[in-house]
Write a protein that holds these residues in place. Sequence first.
Motif, PDB file in Angstrom:
ATOM      1  N   SER A  61       0.845  -1.210   0.000  1.00  0.00           N
ATOM      2  CA  SER A  61       0.000   0.000   0.000  1.00  0.00           C
ATOM      3  C   SER A  61       0.871   1.248   0.000  1.00  0.00           C
ATOM      4  O   SER A  61       1.673   1.466   0.915  1.00  0.00           O
ATOM      5  CB  SER A  61      -0.893   0.002   1.242  1.00  0.00           C
ATOM      6  OG  SER A  61      -1.289   1.325   1.541  1.00  0.00           O
ATOM      7  N   SER A  62       0.683   2.092  -1.020  1.00  0.00           N
ATOM      8  CA  SER A  62       1.518   3.297  -1.067  1.00  0.00           C
ATOM      9  C   SER A  62       1.060   4.309  -0.018  1.00  0.00           C
ATOM     10  O   SER A  62       1.863   5.103   0.472  1.00  0.00           O
ATOM     11  CB  SER A  62       1.552   3.903  -2.471  1.00  0.00           C
ATOM     12  OG  SER A  62       0.283   4.320  -2.865  1.00  0.00           O
ATOM     13  N   ARG A  67       3.624   5.871   2.879  1.00  0.00           N
ATOM     14  CA  ARG A  67       3.835   7.280   3.266  1.00  0.00           C
ATOM     15  C   ARG A  67       3.965   7.405   4.782  1.00  0.00           C
ATOM     16  O   ARG A  67       4.844   8.095   5.290  1.00  0.00           O
ATOM     17  CB  ARG A  67       2.624   8.128   2.842  1.00  0.00           C
ATOM     18  CG  ARG A  67       2.355   8.173   1.375  1.00  0.00           C
ATOM     19  CD  ARG A  67       0.974   8.795   1.136  1.00  0.00           C
ATOM     20  NE  ARG A  67       0.546   8.645  -0.240  1.00  0.00           N
ATOM     21  CZ  ARG A  67      -0.717   8.755  -0.665  1.00  0.00           C
ATOM     22  NH1 ARG A  67      -1.694   9.033   0.193  1.00  0.00           N
ATOM     23  NH2 ARG A  67      -1.004   8.612  -1.926  1.00  0.00           N
ATOM     24  N   LYS A  79     -11.852  -6.162   4.677  1.00  0.00           N
ATOM     25  CA  LYS A  79     -13.322  -6.180   4.651  1.00  0.00           C
ATOM     26  C   LYS A  79     -13.903  -6.936   5.851  1.00  0.00           C
ATOM     27  O   LYS A  79     -15.120  -6.992   6.024  1.00  0.00           O
ATOM     28  CB  LYS A  79     -13.819  -6.829   3.345  1.00  0.00           C
ATOM     29  CG  LYS A  79     -13.325  -6.153   2.075  1.00  0.00           C
ATOM     30  CD  LYS A  79     -14.081  -4.858   1.817  1.00  0.00           C
ATOM     31  CE  LYS A  79     -13.432  -3.913   0.839  1.00  0.00           C
ATOM     32  NZ  LYS A  79     -13.114  -4.446  -0.466  1.00  0.00           N
ATOM     33  N   ARG A  88      -9.865   0.730   4.831  1.00  0.00           N
ATOM     34  CA  ARG A  88      -8.635   0.942   4.062  1.00  0.00           C
ATOM     35  C   ARG A  88      -7.461   1.082   5.019  1.00  0.00           C
ATOM     36  O   ARG A  88      -7.649   1.430   6.184  1.00  0.00           O
ATOM     37  CB  ARG A  88      -8.736   2.233   3.250  1.00  0.00           C
ATOM     38  CG  ARG A  88      -9.799   2.165   2.171  1.00  0.00           C
ATOM     39  CD  ARG A  88      -9.800   3.423   1.367  1.00  0.00           C
ATOM     40  NE  ARG A  88     -10.861   3.428   0.382  1.00  0.00           N
ATOM     41  CZ  ARG A  88     -10.816   4.113  -0.757  1.00  0.00           C
ATOM     42  NH1 ARG A  88      -9.769   4.841  -1.051  1.00  0.00           N
ATOM     43  NH2 ARG A  88     -11.816   4.079  -1.594  1.00  0.00           N
ATOM     44  N   VAL A  89      -6.262   0.815   4.516  1.00  0.00           N
ATOM     45  CA  VAL A  89      -5.053   1.131   5.263  1.00  0.00           C
ATOM     46  C   VAL A  89      -4.459   2.400   4.640  1.00  0.00           C
ATOM     47  O   VAL A  89      -4.691   2.653   3.448  1.00  0.00           O
ATOM     48  CB  VAL A  89      -4.030  -0.033   5.233  1.00  0.00           C
ATOM     49  CG1 VAL A  89      -4.585  -1.228   5.967  1.00  0.00           C
ATOM     50  CG2 VAL A  89      -3.598  -0.397   3.824  1.00  0.00           C
ATOM     51  N   PRO A  90      -3.755   3.185   5.434  1.00  0.00           N
ATOM     52  CA  PRO A  90      -3.311   2.961   6.808  1.00  0.00           C
ATOM     53  C   PRO A  90      -4.341   3.403   7.843  1.00  0.00           C
ATOM     54  O   PRO A  90      -5.222   4.193   7.554  1.00  0.00           O
ATOM     55  CB  PRO A  90      -2.078   3.868   6.900  1.00  0.00           C
ATOM     56  CG  PRO A  90      -2.442   5.051   6.041  1.00  0.00           C
ATOM     57  CD  PRO A  90      -3.216   4.455   4.895  1.00  0.00           C
ATOM     58  N   HIS A 105      -3.407   9.136  -7.026  1.00  0.00           N
ATOM     59  CA  HIS A 105      -3.673   7.908  -6.266  1.00  0.00           C
ATOM     60  C   HIS A 105      -5.156   7.489  -6.239  1.00  0.00           C
ATOM     61  O   HIS A 105      -5.467   6.306  -6.423  1.00  0.00           O
ATOM     62  CB  HIS A 105      -3.094   8.063  -4.853  1.00  0.00           C
ATOM     63  CG  HIS A 105      -3.206   6.838  -4.016  1.00  0.00           C
ATOM     64  ND1 HIS A 105      -4.090   6.735  -2.963  1.00  0.00           N
ATOM     65  CD2 HIS A 105      -2.575   5.635  -4.096  1.00  0.00           C
ATOM     66  CE1 HIS A 105      -3.977   5.538  -2.417  1.00  0.00           C
ATOM     67  NE2 HIS A 105      -3.062   4.851  -3.082  1.00  0.00           N
ATOM     68  N   GLY A 112      -9.179  -0.229  -5.143  1.00  0.00           N
ATOM     69  CA  GLY A 112     -10.648  -0.245  -5.217  1.00  0.00           C
ATOM     70  C   GLY A 112     -11.163   0.161  -6.591  1.00  0.00           C
ATOM     71  O   GLY A 112     -11.878  -0.604  -7.255  1.00  0.00           O
ATOM     72  N   ARG A 134     -10.201  -2.353  -9.301  1.00  0.00           N
ATOM     73  CA  ARG A 134     -11.027  -3.556  -9.187  1.00  0.00           C
ATOM     74  C   ARG A 134     -12.425  -3.287  -9.764  1.00  0.00           C
ATOM     75  O   ARG A 134     -13.024  -4.129 -10.424  1.00  0.00           O
ATOM     76  CB  ARG A 134     -11.130  -3.957  -7.709  1.00  0.00           C
ATOM     77  CG  ARG A 134     -11.367  -5.434  -7.493  1.00  0.00           C
ATOM     78  CD  ARG A 134     -11.553  -5.781  -6.028  1.00  0.00           C
ATOM     79  NE  ARG A 134     -10.377  -5.540  -5.216  1.00  0.00           N
ATOM     80  CZ  ARG A 134     -10.381  -4.809  -4.097  1.00  0.00           C
ATOM     81  NH1 ARG A 134     -11.473  -4.224  -3.672  1.00  0.00           N
ATOM     82  NH2 ARG A 134      -9.277  -4.644  -3.410  1.00  0.00           N
TER      83      ARG A 134
HETATM   84  N1  LIG Z   1      -6.689   8.567   0.824  1.00  0.00           N
HETATM   85  C1  LIG Z   1      -6.366   7.422   1.620  1.00  0.00           C
HETATM   86  C2  LIG Z   1      -6.196   6.221   0.731  1.00  0.00           C
HETATM   87  C3  LIG Z   1      -6.156   4.929   1.519  1.00  0.00           C
HETATM   88  C4  LIG Z   1      -6.332   3.747   0.598  1.00  0.00           C
HETATM   89  O1  LIG Z   1      -7.106   3.817  -0.346  1.00  0.00           O
HETATM   90  N2  LIG Z   1      -5.609   2.635   0.840  1.00  0.00           N
HETATM   91  C5  LIG Z   1      -5.684   1.515  -0.049  1.00  0.00           C
HETATM   92  C6  LIG Z   1      -4.312   0.894  -0.205  1.00  0.00           C
HETATM   93  S1  LIG Z   1      -3.142   2.021  -0.890  1.00  0.00           S
HETATM   94  C7  LIG Z   1      -6.634   0.478   0.528  1.00  0.00           C
HETATM   95  O2  LIG Z   1      -6.641   0.221   1.709  1.00  0.00           O
HETATM   96  N3  LIG Z   1      -7.437  -0.146  -0.347  1.00  0.00           N
HETATM   97  C8  LIG Z   1      -8.286  -1.212   0.056  1.00  0.00           C
HETATM   98  C9  LIG Z   1      -9.475  -1.394  -0.844  1.00  0.00           C
HETATM   99  O3  LIG Z   1      -9.785  -0.476  -1.591  1.00  0.00           O
HETATM  100  O4  LIG Z   1     -10.092  -2.447  -0.750  1.00  0.00           O
HETATM  101  C10 LIG Z   1      -5.080   7.680   2.419  1.00  0.00           C
HETATM  102  O5  LIG Z   1      -4.291   8.507   1.985  1.00  0.00           O
HETATM  103  O6  LIG Z   1      -4.895   7.076   3.487  1.00  0.00           O
END
Ligand SMILES: N[C@@H](CCC(=O)N[C@@H](CS)C(=O)NCC(=O)O)C(=O)O
Length: 211
Positions: free
Chosen positions: A9-10, A14, A41, A53-55, A107, A113, A116
């Motif tokens: 996860s970018s 960060r 999930k 979502r992470v982080p 991003h 998400g 997908r």
């Molecule tokens: N804007 C959020 C983005 C967080 C995000 O989208 N993380 C992604 C990984 S980079 C995630 O957890 N995606 C899981 C999913 O969409 O199922 C941030 O900066 O923290």
Amino acid sequence: MKLYSFFRSSAAYRVRIALNLKGIGYETVPVHLIKDGGHNKRPEFRAVNPQMRVPALVTPTGDVLLQSLAIIEYLDETHPERPFLPADPIARAQTRAIAQIIACDIHPLNNTGPLRYLKREMHQEQSAIDAWYHHWVLAGFEAIEALIRPGPYACGTQVTLADIFLVPQVANARRLKVPLDGFPKIVGVDAACLALAAFDRARPENQPDAE
Ligand SMILES: N[C@@H](CCC(=O)N[C@@H](CS)C(=O)NCC(=O)O)C(=O)O
């Protein structure tokens, strides 16, 4: 502190960089975003982060912080030594602009998400999804390349928020085979940052959950 993270996860990358730059020790709680449809999930993680979502960062007071930019600002506000933003208001705005091109314009379009969704709900071919990914990275990187100042870092001689956002996005672009030959300044900043232990330790391949 406890960081819910996924090695690739970018956005989590960060926060790992920011924690390392501030010299803050933390425990990684891996959340696999792919296996079994995504462990993010599961109800137990939804209880941590309703956005799944992470982080997510658990502070020493037990508060849960979400969104990488909000978390990084919290770390900077609570550990103001070696600040992530320059003192001058113009330079601060310029630094934030680079970080926000990544956080707001690149991003969100290229995140797991939406990609997908393009595949499963919009029934797009993988080649079309790859073209979409490349398009938005290239558009954002063209702007950033023009904004980078004489280095070694994105905004001059100090590491800033711009670098914290740029390095994970470059790693992501490389993984998805975006050609970076047109971006010598971005490539140079990335190399300068990765020569620092704080950035190197945060790399996906150096995480406990790396595959
Ligand atoms: N804007 C959020 C983005 C967080 C995000 O989208 N993380 C992604 C990984 S980079 C995630 O957890 N995606 C899981 C999913 O969409 O199922 C941030 O900066 O923290």
